[in-house]
Design an enzyme around this catalytic site. Structure first.
Site, PDB file in Angstrom:
ATOM      1  N   GLU A 159     -34.263 -37.439 -47.849  1.00  0.00           N
ATOM      2  CA  GLU A 159     -34.881 -37.715 -46.552  1.00  0.00           C
ATOM      3  C   GLU A 159     -33.915 -38.621 -45.814  1.00  0.00           C
ATOM      4  O   GLU A 159     -33.787 -39.811 -46.128  1.00  0.00           O
ATOM      5  CB  GLU A 159     -36.244 -38.378 -46.735  1.00  0.00           C
ATOM      6  CG  GLU A 159     -37.043 -38.472 -45.452  1.00  0.00           C
ATOM      7  CD  GLU A 159     -36.936 -39.837 -44.822  1.00  0.00           C
ATOM      8  OE1 GLU A 159     -36.216 -39.936 -43.803  1.00  0.00           O
ATOM      9  OE2 GLU A 159     -37.535 -40.782 -45.331  1.00  0.00           O
ATOM     10  N   CYS A 180     -36.932 -44.365 -39.848  1.00  0.00           N
ATOM     11  CA  CYS A 180     -36.277 -43.061 -39.953  1.00  0.00           C
ATOM     12  C   CYS A 180     -36.885 -42.059 -38.979  1.00  0.00           C
ATOM     13  O   CYS A 180     -36.267 -41.047 -38.648  1.00  0.00           O
ATOM     14  CB  CYS A 180     -36.365 -42.536 -41.382  1.00  0.00           C
ATOM     15  SG  CYS A 180     -38.060 -42.404 -42.006  1.00  0.00           S
TER      16      CYS A 180
END
Length: 702
Positions: free
Chosen positions: A277, A314
């Protein structure tokens, strides 16, 4: 050896380095003990004051011993059932929640406001609660998961298959980022432990003090088996070389570091799953026909993502696309909101945005903003720091960086804004001319975790969603209706995919039961119905059945056997049945009531209501007297296979399919479990006319 940290500028201060020699060293919590080293120490500094606060080193650690300990001791968690794992996870969450104020205190060193820390602390603990509830609700109390129904592979039903998921006989290595040291770790270990797989956690060095505190408390709670959770503070050295095909690696962080790890020859040689990720240039899109209210929603969302956690998320919005005609309006409103942000020490009253995680992160963001400015104009923040006064005792020592807004007027000719992410309070506004151009610009990000589409309530965005969905793990549609309760652009939820294609890494850190299944091995089992019943602890059609003079509804949970069957008496369906049910239910559909219309239908004649057949079936198999059956609380997989006409005769086969004991929440409550019954309704020609499962609560012996 690969250092799994941000490759940005380090602090170099000989005085602080000397001072660090007396600092506490975070220990690694491995092999049932604490391990620390005084060699190759790395120092971490307070994000607000710049003072050295702790150091880490894993020099000399035996990575092989850590992996072996997980597989020998930690493997005990695979022998627990899903419900045992879920209940343990719930107890862990409650234990951590009682100690949350300690984590809030430690988090002050990371520069966050309390609101920011809430996401990390209580958002992370909430993820444990959510996963525990999901598994207890959706999965049976077994050690393995039967994923699907019987798949017949032969003419007479003696050979078929099911897919089964079992815990991998390995370990999951979780390499985490610095921005969410608690949530980032908990959202990974939750599905892993529920899958029955032990974890080794490697946090980023910045923020590792928080991860260390939480892991230490989890181990102290005693709710998990020894070896099921270990923590390495420092480098992992050659740990990956000791993994095998039963193991899994997950990574959260920069795309560059993730790709370096993914290319590890050992991972490729043994086909070890690698879930990544990575940071991505996520988007927010204001639709073409935006009204004044919609513009305000868009500005609010971009503002929130720029300032929450000082933009260190993120999922933060890095590219904000607006119709060309609205660029100036959006810029003016967004700048006005950003100018009200008070940057500084969250301990000072009135401060609304804290610092970045470290001074080296501040240097990294500044460097990336310089790259972005080659394509775009800085209209607020960046090198124009006179726009913001830092509210801190010694602002030059902290990791402060102001909200920075850029505007790129020619996004189709730009490069950096679609590829470079400044991991801080930084976003770029850019115009688009039409849907085709917008779709092209969004795709230049080469894959993102999330995009937000802000629209008018009545605006059709189907064409836009179709074009951008393949490039995203999640699309958040925001309008005046959903805004009332929306969790927002940057809120990954345990039930939804948190990952994205391409640059975003292709992973699925969260995603409900999909995340649990990621750590399990899916195997297609082929064999007889009896073999499937034995392995899956769930009766399979065609397997052996048991019949008894005693009605199964007169037996308590422990007396019932999987495969126990009742073959009921018969009932002939009459015209009066259909008419009476129509009057009772109010369902006068022509296929039941209109003889002429029914004759012209695919049935060729009047047919009984499907729900009458279900009701009549219950009348045939239910034992009316008081007994151990407490309640019927559900029906699954209902299918009406063949029509039942006037004069047809039905009969029911009731078979005990599965048993799941339920924990007692209240000592005063009677012990009970859930029994799933397979129901097959057949006609006089032995043809299946309806099939379904019912779920009943059944008392257990005291």
């Amino acid at each position: 050896m690969l250092e799994l940290e941000n490759n940005s500028v380090e602090q170099h201060d000989t005085t602080e380095e000397h001072q660090a020699q007396t600092l506490k060293t975070l220990s690694s919590l491995v092999c049932g003990q604490e391990y620390s080293s005084q060699a190759e120490l790395r120092t971490v500094y307070h994000a607000i004051t710049g003072e050295a606060i702790y150091q880490v080193s894993s020099h000399g650690i035996s990575t092989k011993a850590i992996v072996d300990y997980a597989k020998k001791q930690g493997a005990a968690i695979a022998t627990w059932t899903f419900h045992q794992r879920a209940n343990a996870l719930k107890q862990v969450a409650q234990y951590l929640l009682e100690r949350k104020e300690h984590y809030y205190e430690l988090a002050k060193a990371t520069g966050c406001t309390r609101k920011d820390v809430w996401i990390d602390v209580e958002g992370g603990i909430g993820t444990l609660f959510a996963y525990s509830s999901l598994v207890r609700r959706e999965l049976s109390d077994e050690t393995a998961l039967v994923e699907d129904a019987w798949i017949p592979l032969s003419k007479h039903g003696n050979f078929g298959a099911k897919h089964i998921l079992t815990s991998k006989a390995g370990v999951a290595l979780h390499i985490d980022a610095f921005n969410f040291p608690i949530w980032g770790m908990l959202e990974k270990i939750a599905p892993t432990l529920l899958a029955g797989v032990p974890c080794i956690v490697k946090p980023a060095t910045e923020g590792a003090e928080l991860t260390h505190a939480v892991v230490k408390d989890i181990l102290a709670s005693g709710f998990l088996p020894a070896g099921s959770l270990q923590l390495i503070c420092g480098q992992i050295y050659d740990l990956i070389e000791h993994l095998n095909p039963q193991d899994t690696v997950t990574f959260t962080g920069s795309a560059a570091t993730g790709q370096s790890l993914r290319a590890n020859p050992h991972l490729n040689q043994y086909s070890i799953p690698f879930c990544m990720e990575a940071d991505s240039v996520n988007s927010a899109i204001l639709t073409e026909h935006a009204n004044d209210e919609t513009i305000d929603l868009f500005v609010r969302e971009v503002f929130r993502e720029m300032t929450t956690k000082a933009g260190q998320k993120c999922t933060a919005i890095r590219r904000a696309f607006v119709p060309a005609a609205l660029l100036e309006t959006v810029q003016t409103r967004l700048v006005a909101k950003l100018q009200k942000v008070v940057v500084g020490d969250p301990e000072i009253e009135g401060v609304t945005m804290g610092a970045l995680a470290s001074v080296k992160q501040k240097f990294s963001v500044a460097e990336k903003v310089e790259q972005l400015s080659e394509d775009a104009k800085i209209v607020l923040g960046g090198h124009l720091r006179q726009d913001f006064e830092i509210q801190a005792k010694n602002p030059e020592k902290g990791a402060f960086y102001p909200p920075t807004l850029l505007v790129c007027e020619q996004p189709t000719e730009a490069k950096h804004i679609h590829e470079v992410e400044a991991f801080g309070p930084v976003s770029t506004l850019m115009p688009y001319q039409n849907l085709a151009e917008l779709a092209d610009l969004v795709a230049r990000g080469e894959g993102s975790l999330v995009a937000s589409v802000v629209r008018n309530v009545d605006e059709n965005i189907e064409a836009l969603i179709t074009k951008i969905a393949p490039w995203h793990g999640r699309v958040h549609i925001l309008d005046a209706e959903s805004a009332k309760e929306s969790t927002g652009h940057g809120s990954p939820l345990p039930y939804l995919v948190h990952g994205g294609p391409g640059r975003a890494g292709g992973g699925e850190e969260l995603g409900g039961l999909r995340a649990v299944k990621h750590y399990m091995q899916r195997t297609a089992l082929q064999g007889s119905p009896n073999a499937m019943t034995q392995v899956g602890h769930s009766w399979t059609a065609g397997a052996q059945v048991f019949e008894d003079r005693v009605h199964p509804f007169k037996k308590d949970f422990d007396e019932l056997r999987v495969g126990e069957r009742l073959l009921t008496a018969r009932r002939t369906v009459t015209e009066a049945d259909i008419v009476n049910f129509a009057c009772l239910s109010g369902d006068h559909f022509y296929a039941h009531m209109d003889k002429i219309a029914a004759a012209d239908s695919l049935f060729g004649d009047r047919v009984a209501h499907g729900y009458f057949i279900v009701s009549a079936a219950a009348g045939l198999f239910v034992d009316a007297a008081a007994g151990p059956v407490i309640a019927n609380y559900g029906m699954d997989n209902l299918r009406f296979v063949e029509p039942v006409k006037i004069g047809d005769t039905i009969q029911v086969e009731l078979t005990c399919k599965q048993k799941t004991p339920k924990p007692q929440r209240d000592p005063e409550q009677k012990p009970h479990g859930v029994v799933v019954w397979d129901i097959k309704v057949k006609n006089q020609r032995n043809e299946l006319v309806a099939t379904y499962d019912i779920l009943t609560l059944v008392e257990r012996a005291a």
